[in-house]
Design an enzyme around this catalytic site. Sequence first.
Site, PDB file in Angstrom:
ATOM      1  N   ARG A   1      77.136  38.404  43.625  1.00 32.14           N
ATOM      2  CA  ARG A   1      77.491  39.671  44.284  1.00 32.14           C
ATOM      3  C   ARG A   1      76.812  40.877  43.618  1.00 32.14           C
ATOM      4  O   ARG A   1      76.430  41.837  44.282  1.00 32.14           O
ATOM      5  CB  ARG A   1      79.016  39.879  44.236  1.00 32.14           C
ATOM      6  CG  ARG A   1      79.813  38.939  45.119  1.00 32.14           C
ATOM      7  CD  ARG A   1      81.305  39.184  44.944  1.00 32.14           C
ATOM      8  NE  ARG A   1      81.659  40.568  45.225  1.00 32.14           N
ATOM      9  CZ  ARG A   1      81.887  41.048  46.452  1.00 32.14           C
ATOM     10  NH1 ARG A   1      81.832  40.263  47.487  1.00 32.14           N
ATOM     11  NH2 ARG A   1      82.192  42.321  46.608  1.00 32.14           N
TER      12      ARG A   1
ATOM     13  N   HIS B   1      74.890  44.676  44.645  1.00 33.19           N
ATOM     14  CA  HIS B   1      75.148  46.046  44.172  1.00 33.19           C
ATOM     15  C   HIS B   1      73.865  46.686  43.639  1.00 33.19           C
ATOM     16  O   HIS B   1      73.600  47.860  43.878  1.00 33.19           O
ATOM     17  CB  HIS B   1      76.227  46.046  43.085  1.00 33.19           C
ATOM     18  CG  HIS B   1      77.568  45.575  43.577  1.00 33.19           C
ATOM     19  ND1 HIS B   1      78.122  46.024  44.752  1.00 33.19           N
ATOM     20  CD2 HIS B   1      78.469  44.696  43.049  1.00 33.19           C
ATOM     21  CE1 HIS B   1      79.309  45.443  44.927  1.00 33.19           C
ATOM     22  NE2 HIS B   1      79.542  44.623  43.913  1.00 33.19           N
TER      23      HIS B   1
ATOM     24  N   LEU C   1      69.662  69.604  48.794  1.00 35.71           N
ATOM     25  CA  LEU C   1      70.610  68.605  49.301  1.00 35.71           C
ATOM     26  C   LEU C   1      71.708  68.446  48.253  1.00 35.71           C
ATOM     27  O   LEU C   1      71.410  68.367  47.059  1.00 35.71           O
ATOM     28  CB  LEU C   1      69.888  67.266  49.507  1.00 35.71           C
ATOM     29  CG  LEU C   1      70.760  66.037  49.789  1.00 35.71           C
ATOM     30  CD1 LEU C   1      71.386  66.121  51.183  1.00 35.71           C
ATOM     31  CD2 LEU C   1      69.940  64.742  49.684  1.00 35.71           C
TER      32      LEU C   1
ATOM     33  N   GLU D   1      82.548  62.560  63.629  1.00 38.01           N
ATOM     34  CA  GLU D   1      82.133  61.507  64.558  1.00 38.01           C
ATOM     35  C   GLU D   1      81.939  60.223  63.760  1.00 38.01           C
ATOM     36  O   GLU D   1      81.315  60.237  62.688  1.00 38.01           O
ATOM     37  CB  GLU D   1      80.819  61.906  65.251  1.00 38.01           C
ATOM     38  CG  GLU D   1      80.944  63.145  66.118  1.00 38.01           C
ATOM     39  CD  GLU D   1      81.908  62.966  67.299  1.00 38.01           C
ATOM     40  OE1 GLU D   1      82.043  61.826  67.784  1.00 38.01           O
ATOM     41  OE2 GLU D   1      82.526  63.962  67.708  1.00 38.01           O
TER      42      GLU D   1
ATOM     43  N   ASP E   1      79.165  49.708  52.515  1.00 35.01           N
ATOM     44  CA  ASP E   1      79.868  48.427  52.408  1.00 35.01           C
ATOM     45  C   ASP E   1      78.935  47.263  52.766  1.00 35.01           C
ATOM     46  O   ASP E   1      78.009  47.423  53.563  1.00 35.01           O
ATOM     47  CB  ASP E   1      81.092  48.440  53.337  1.00 35.01           C
ATOM     48  CG  ASP E   1      82.092  47.336  52.987  1.00 35.01           C
ATOM     49  OD1 ASP E   1      82.018  46.800  51.861  1.00 35.01           O
ATOM     50  OD2 ASP E   1      82.935  47.023  53.836  1.00 35.01           O
ATOM     51  N   GLY E   2      79.205  46.101  52.186  1.00 34.96           N
ATOM     52  CA  GLY E   2      78.470  44.882  52.534  1.00 34.96           C
ATOM     53  C   GLY E   2      77.523  44.394  51.448  1.00 34.96           C
ATOM     54  O   GLY E   2      76.763  43.444  51.667  1.00 34.96           O
TER      55      GLY E   2
HETATM   56  C1  IPE Z   1      85.242  50.590  50.536  1.00 35.46           C
HETATM   57  O1  IPE Z   1      84.747  49.287  50.559  1.00 35.46           O
HETATM   58  C2  IPE Z   1      84.924  51.248  49.238  1.00 35.46           C
HETATM   59  C3  IPE Z   1      83.512  51.441  48.937  1.00 35.46           C
HETATM   60  C4  IPE Z   1      82.486  51.186  49.698  1.00 35.46           C
HETATM   61  C5  IPE Z   1      83.269  52.024  47.649  1.00 35.46           C
HETATM   62  P1  IPE Z   1      85.679  48.026  50.264  1.00 35.46           P
HETATM   63  O2  IPE Z   1      84.823  46.838  50.496  1.00 35.46           O
HETATM   64  O3  IPE Z   1      86.308  48.148  48.942  1.00 35.46           O
HETATM   65  O4  IPE Z   1      86.796  48.174  51.392  1.00 35.46           O
HETATM   66  P2  IPE Z   1      87.865  47.105  51.933  1.00 35.46           P
HETATM   67  O5  IPE Z   1      88.588  46.586  50.748  1.00 35.46           O
HETATM   68  O6  IPE Z   1      87.098  46.029  52.631  1.00 35.46           O
HETATM   69  O7  IPE Z   1      88.716  47.893  52.888  1.00 35.46           O
HETATM   70  C1  IPE Z   2      80.475  47.836  48.764  1.00 36.94           C
HETATM   71  O1  IPE Z   2      80.133  46.513  48.950  1.00 36.94           O
HETATM   72  C2  IPE Z   2      80.362  48.266  47.314  1.00 36.94           C
HETATM   73  C3  IPE Z   2      81.642  48.522  46.645  1.00 36.94           C
HETATM   74  C4  IPE Z   2      82.821  48.474  47.191  1.00 36.94           C
HETATM   75  C5  IPE Z   2      81.564  48.884  45.253  1.00 36.94           C
HETATM   76  P1  IPE Z   2      81.191  45.338  48.742  1.00 36.94           P
HETATM   77  O2  IPE Z   2      81.131  44.912  47.310  1.00 36.94           O
HETATM   78  O3  IPE Z   2      82.515  45.740  49.235  1.00 36.94           O
HETATM   79  O4  IPE Z   2      80.558  44.222  49.659  1.00 36.94           O
HETATM   80  P2  IPE Z   2      81.349  43.185  50.582  1.00 36.94           P
HETATM   81  O5  IPE Z   2      82.232  43.991  51.496  1.00 36.94           O
HETATM   82  O6  IPE Z   2      82.141  42.293  49.676  1.00 36.94           O
HETATM   83  O7  IPE Z   2      80.274  42.474  51.318  1.00 36.94           O
HETATM   84 MG    MG Z   3      83.464  45.546  51.040  1.00 33.13          MG
END
Ligand code: IPE
Ligand code: IPE
Ligand code: MG
Length: 252
Positions: free
Chosen positions: A38, A42, A136, A208, A25-26
């Site tokens: 954005r 990715h 792996l 964990e 995430d992020g």
């Molecule tokens: C969770 O991230 C899904 C993936 C990393 C693929 P999101 O960014 O979609 O989660 P929420 O919406 O903040 O909970």
């Molecule tokens: C995770 O990053 C990737 C996917 C959910 C596909 P995000 O796209 O959720 O990034 P943020 O949370 O908006 O920073």
């Molecule tokens: Mg996210």
Amino acid sequence: MTHISSTQAIPDVAIVPRHVAIIMDGNGRWATKRYLPRVAGHAKGVEAVRAVVEACIDRGIEYLTLFAFSSENWRRPAEEVSLLMRLFVTALEREVAKMHANDIRLKVVGDLSRFDANLQALIASAERRTANNTRLTVTICANYGGRWDIMQAVGKMVKLHPGTSDFSEEQLAPHLAMAYAPEPDLFIRTGGEERISNFLLWQLAYSEFYFTETYWPDFDGSQLDLAITSYRNRERRFGRTSEQLVERKKAS
Ligand code: IPE
Ligand code: IPE
Ligand code: MG
């Protein structure tokens, strides 16, 4: 091969977790911070996947599971969804040969029926090609949801035992999408949020948890080592007491 639920079996406290599952995430915030679209986050996130796969091999981790696209991510703007799909296709086209050369088995789990035919074919061919690799196992969770997984497993289980109404966990577990892997020892979520977001609900029962503020594109081998160090300092009791664990160790 299926594995007994870790809620019953006690895995050896290994120095390195056998199975690491990550919510990547992020990406979006990583890009926004840099005044980039954005999607740039990715794209950078795909590079981080490459680095972390290599790091897992170096550290002897056997299973790496990555949440790439949740069943809820369809709610995002159509443009972002279609770009994520394109990135997935390109990554498969570019990376599968390398993964195969490195003895990596690739699995993709989730409701794949919603993906277009070309992507479904690419996934099937990548899985077929790498099926016998053993170094792996990398699992990509795509259009995956923990609730979907439990429901599809229940459906298969009920179909297999018509007329039965009393089921056990052991009857359900083999139908879960990741029945080929032990349950995750270590769960990591990058990007600062501390929630499961419908990831592996059943399988994370005794994992964990490790949360980091680091955005996924900045996650690498050294970040993974921080998570592993934290994991090593945990005591996995599975309901027992600390004293019982000491006794068991003495006995073995
Ligand atoms: C969770 O991230 C899904 C993936 C990393 C693929 P999101 O960014 O979609 O989660 P929420 O919406 O903040 O909970
Ligand atoms: C995770 O990053 C990737 C996917 C959910 C596909 P995000 O796209 O959720 O990034 P943020 O949370 O908006 O920073
Ligand atoms: Mg996210």
